[in-house]
Design an enzyme around this catalytic site. Structure first.
Site, PDB file in Angstrom:
ATOM      1  N   LYS A  51       0.821  -1.217   0.000  1.00 34.60           N
ATOM      2  CA  LYS A  51       0.000   0.000   0.000  1.00 34.60           C
ATOM      3  C   LYS A  51       0.847   1.257   0.000  1.00 34.60           C
ATOM      4  O   LYS A  51       0.454   2.276  -0.570  1.00 34.60           O
ATOM      5  CB  LYS A  51      -0.960  -0.002   1.193  1.00 34.60           C
ATOM      6  N   LYS A  96      -5.253  -9.043  -6.262  1.00 34.46           N
ATOM      7  CA  LYS A  96      -6.537  -9.316  -5.605  1.00 34.46           C
ATOM      8  C   LYS A  96      -7.570  -8.236  -5.942  1.00 34.46           C
ATOM      9  O   LYS A  96      -7.213  -7.077  -6.180  1.00 34.46           O
ATOM     10  CB  LYS A  96      -6.355  -9.489  -4.101  1.00 34.46           C
ATOM     11  N   LYS A 137     -11.101  -2.662  -3.226  1.00 29.26           N
ATOM     12  CA  LYS A 137     -11.916  -1.439  -3.309  1.00 29.26           C
ATOM     13  C   LYS A 137     -11.114  -0.289  -3.891  1.00 29.26           C
ATOM     14  O   LYS A 137     -11.643   0.585  -4.551  1.00 29.26           O
ATOM     15  CB  LYS A 137     -12.353  -1.007  -1.905  1.00 29.26           C
TER      16      LYS A 137
HETATM   17  N1  AQP Z   1     -10.149 -10.009  -3.069  1.00 31.87           N
HETATM   18  C1  AQP Z   1     -10.506 -10.529  -1.915  1.00 31.87           C
HETATM   19  N2  AQP Z   1     -10.770 -11.852  -1.815  1.00 31.87           N
HETATM   20  C2  AQP Z   1     -11.152 -12.400  -0.628  1.00 31.87           C
HETATM   21  N3  AQP Z   1     -11.286 -11.684   0.516  1.00 31.87           N
HETATM   22  C3  AQP Z   1     -11.037 -10.355   0.448  1.00 31.87           C
HETATM   23  N4  AQP Z   1     -11.086  -9.374   1.365  1.00 31.87           N
HETATM   24  C4  AQP Z   1     -10.749  -8.198   0.789  1.00 31.87           C
HETATM   25  N5  AQP Z   1     -10.461  -8.391  -0.505  1.00 31.87           N
HETATM   26  C5  AQP Z   1     -10.635  -9.714  -0.755  1.00 31.87           C
HETATM   27  C6  AQP Z   1     -11.478  -9.569   2.750  1.00 31.87           C
HETATM   28  O1  AQP Z   1     -12.509  -8.647   3.041  1.00 31.87           O
HETATM   29  C7  AQP Z   1     -12.379  -8.207   4.391  1.00 31.87           C
HETATM   30  C8  AQP Z   1     -12.423  -6.722   4.482  1.00 31.87           C
HETATM   31  O2  AQP Z   1     -11.319  -6.149   3.856  1.00 31.87           O
HETATM   32  P1  AQP Z   1     -10.990  -4.621   4.163  1.00 31.87           P
HETATM   33  O3  AQP Z   1     -12.117  -3.783   3.793  1.00 31.87           O
HETATM   34  O4  AQP Z   1     -10.547  -4.470   5.555  1.00 31.87           O
HETATM   35  O5  AQP Z   1      -9.772  -4.236   3.340  1.00 31.87           O
HETATM   36  P2  AQP Z   1      -8.854  -4.978   2.377  1.00 31.87           P
HETATM   37  O6  AQP Z   1      -8.576  -6.366   2.764  1.00 31.87           O
HETATM   38  O7  AQP Z   1      -7.656  -4.152   2.226  1.00 31.87           O
HETATM   39  O8  AQP Z   1      -9.816  -4.994   1.132  1.00 31.87           O
HETATM   40  P3  AQP Z   1      -9.794  -4.091  -0.093  1.00 31.87           P
HETATM   41  O9  AQP Z   1     -11.056  -4.260  -0.803  1.00 31.87           O
HETATM   42  O10 AQP Z   1      -8.552  -4.368  -0.848  1.00 31.87           O
HETATM   43  O11 AQP Z   1      -9.806  -2.627   0.490  1.00 31.87           O
HETATM   44  P4  AQP Z   1      -8.823  -1.438   0.226  1.00 31.87           P
HETATM   45  O12 AQP Z   1      -8.719  -1.344  -1.251  1.00 31.87           O
HETATM   46  O13 AQP Z   1      -9.452  -0.263   0.855  1.00 31.87           O
HETATM   47  O14 AQP Z   1      -7.531  -1.812   0.860  1.00 31.87           O
HETATM   48  C9  AQP Z   1     -11.086  -8.813   4.934  1.00 31.87           C
HETATM   49  O15 AQP Z   1     -11.421  -9.957   5.695  1.00 31.87           O
HETATM   50  C10 AQP Z   1     -10.349  -9.206   3.701  1.00 31.87           C
HETATM   51  O16 AQP Z   1      -9.499 -10.315   3.927  1.00 31.87           O
END
Ligand code: AQP
Length: 349
Positions: free
Chosen positions: A118, A211, A214
């Protein structure tokens, strides 16, 4: 011999209000949340303090907190049964995170791959909050002495760090913990990651090696839980694939991450095995498979999107859910935080 009181099982997990929730969040974590609330005490948080580790527009953040809450409920979380709230309304998260900033070691945080990804190349410009993110996550879980944490595969390393922090806290303050009435010297449990289900790592629709996220600048890379049937169909039609037909068994996914991802999503959405999906679609062109995938995705997600939009039209109800959840969360976390202060030697009135 006195029987040891079993540790009460308590589930904690959260998602960041950094945008609309997507299929990865749903299949990777949320379907387990919904299942677990049937049999256990569950606490589900909208982790807004985590969100601000990278810049968020204040008006959009407020909207996202409500939208993620609405999506939780629309997907099947019952706010009467589970505790649903936003993190910043319960001070124990930030308070315990500070204590853990003083327990965790720099060397531990330096190993965290999510920070490296990140922060990117310009690490000097990353916020201190982004670096200390895993300590706050440990505090989220341990402020409730939670025992189980359902998450996607990407959170495995952070969960291991939370376990290390719990153990080091217990070791560092063993005498104080025993004096407080815990004869085994254990104040914090070792939280168990629950990384199970059909799709613990859903990949981007534009690049099968990244992956689904968001914060990916391309909206075509993900299926949002609020996408309508047209948007879902367009995104799946435009999803990156290769010119070969679908393989007839899993060995045929070698070097074809996009094909593997799309078939994995289909299998997860239809509660089938990848093998059985390939029995039906092996040898067929992606154009045929994508139409079928768009149908099952719309079928499963359409209702969640509609319900999210309906709930978003009732911000008063969402705010009520969050306030009620925060009060119930505080009732658990405040006495635990009081004990942490006593253990550490901080005076309180
Ligand atoms: N691609 C994914 N596949 C499976 N699980 C996923 N999670 C996130 N992306 C995937 C799971 O969703 C939960 C919440 O995640 P988060 O909102 O805390 O942030 P993150 O993991 O960093 O997800 P994002 O979507 O990638 O958000 P941003 O872009 O803001 O960093 C967690 O349990 C995560 O494992």
């Amino acid at each position: 011999m006195t029987k040891k009181k079993p540790i009460t099982e308590r589930v904690f997990s959260g998602m960041q209000p950094t945008g609309s929730l997507h299929l990865g969040n749903y299949l990777g974590a949320m379907i387990n949340w919904i299942e677990m609330q049937k049999t256990r005490e569950c606490i589900y948080c909208v982790v807004d303090l985590h969100a601000i580790t990278v810049w968020q527009d204040p008006a959009e953040l407020r909207q996202s907190i409500r939208q993620v809450t609405a999506a939780y409920i629309a997907a099947g979380l019952d706010p009467k049964k589970s505790i649903v709230f936003n993190q910043s309304q319960v001070a124990a998260h930030a308070e315990l995170a500070w204590v853990f900033n003083c327990v965790a070691r720099l060397g531990w945080l330096n190993r965290m791959t999510q920070f490296k990804e990140k922060a990117g190349k310009d690490r000097e410009q990353a916020s201190v909050g982004l670096y200390a993110y895993p300590n706050l996550m440990a505090a989220d879980i341990l402020a409730y002495r939670a025992t189980h944490v359902p998450v996607g595969e990407d959170q495995k390393q952070h969960l291991e760090l939370a376990r290390d922090i719990a153990q080091k806290f217990n070791n560092d303050f063993k005498t104080s913990i025993e004096a407080l009435g815990h004869p085994d010297g254990i104040f914090f449990p070792q939280p168990e990651p629950v990384i199970t289900g059909p799709a613990t790592r859903v990949m981007s629709l534009r690049d099968g090696t990244k992956k689904m996220s968001k914060s990916d600048p391309s909206d075509l890379s993900r299926i949002n839980l609020t996408d309508d049937a047209d948007a879902i169909a367009t995104k799946i039609r435009k999803a990156k694939t290769d010119p070969e037909p679908l393989p007839s068994d899993e060995k045929g996914f070698e070097g074809r991450p996009e094909a593997e991802n799309l078939v994995g999503i289909y299998a997860a959405l239809t509660h089938r095995t990848v093998e059985s999906v390939l029995t039906d679609f092996g040898g067929q062109q992606f154009s045929t498979f994508k139409k079928a995938l768009a149908e099952v995705a719309t079928d499963r997600l359409g209702r969640i999107g509609d319900e999210t939009r309906r709930l978003m039209a009732e911000p008063g109800y969402i705010d009520h859910v969050l306030a009620d959840g925060a009060a119930r969360a505080r009732a658990i976390a405040t006495p635990i935080m009081d004990q942490v202060k006593d253990i550490v030697g901080l005076l309180r009135s």
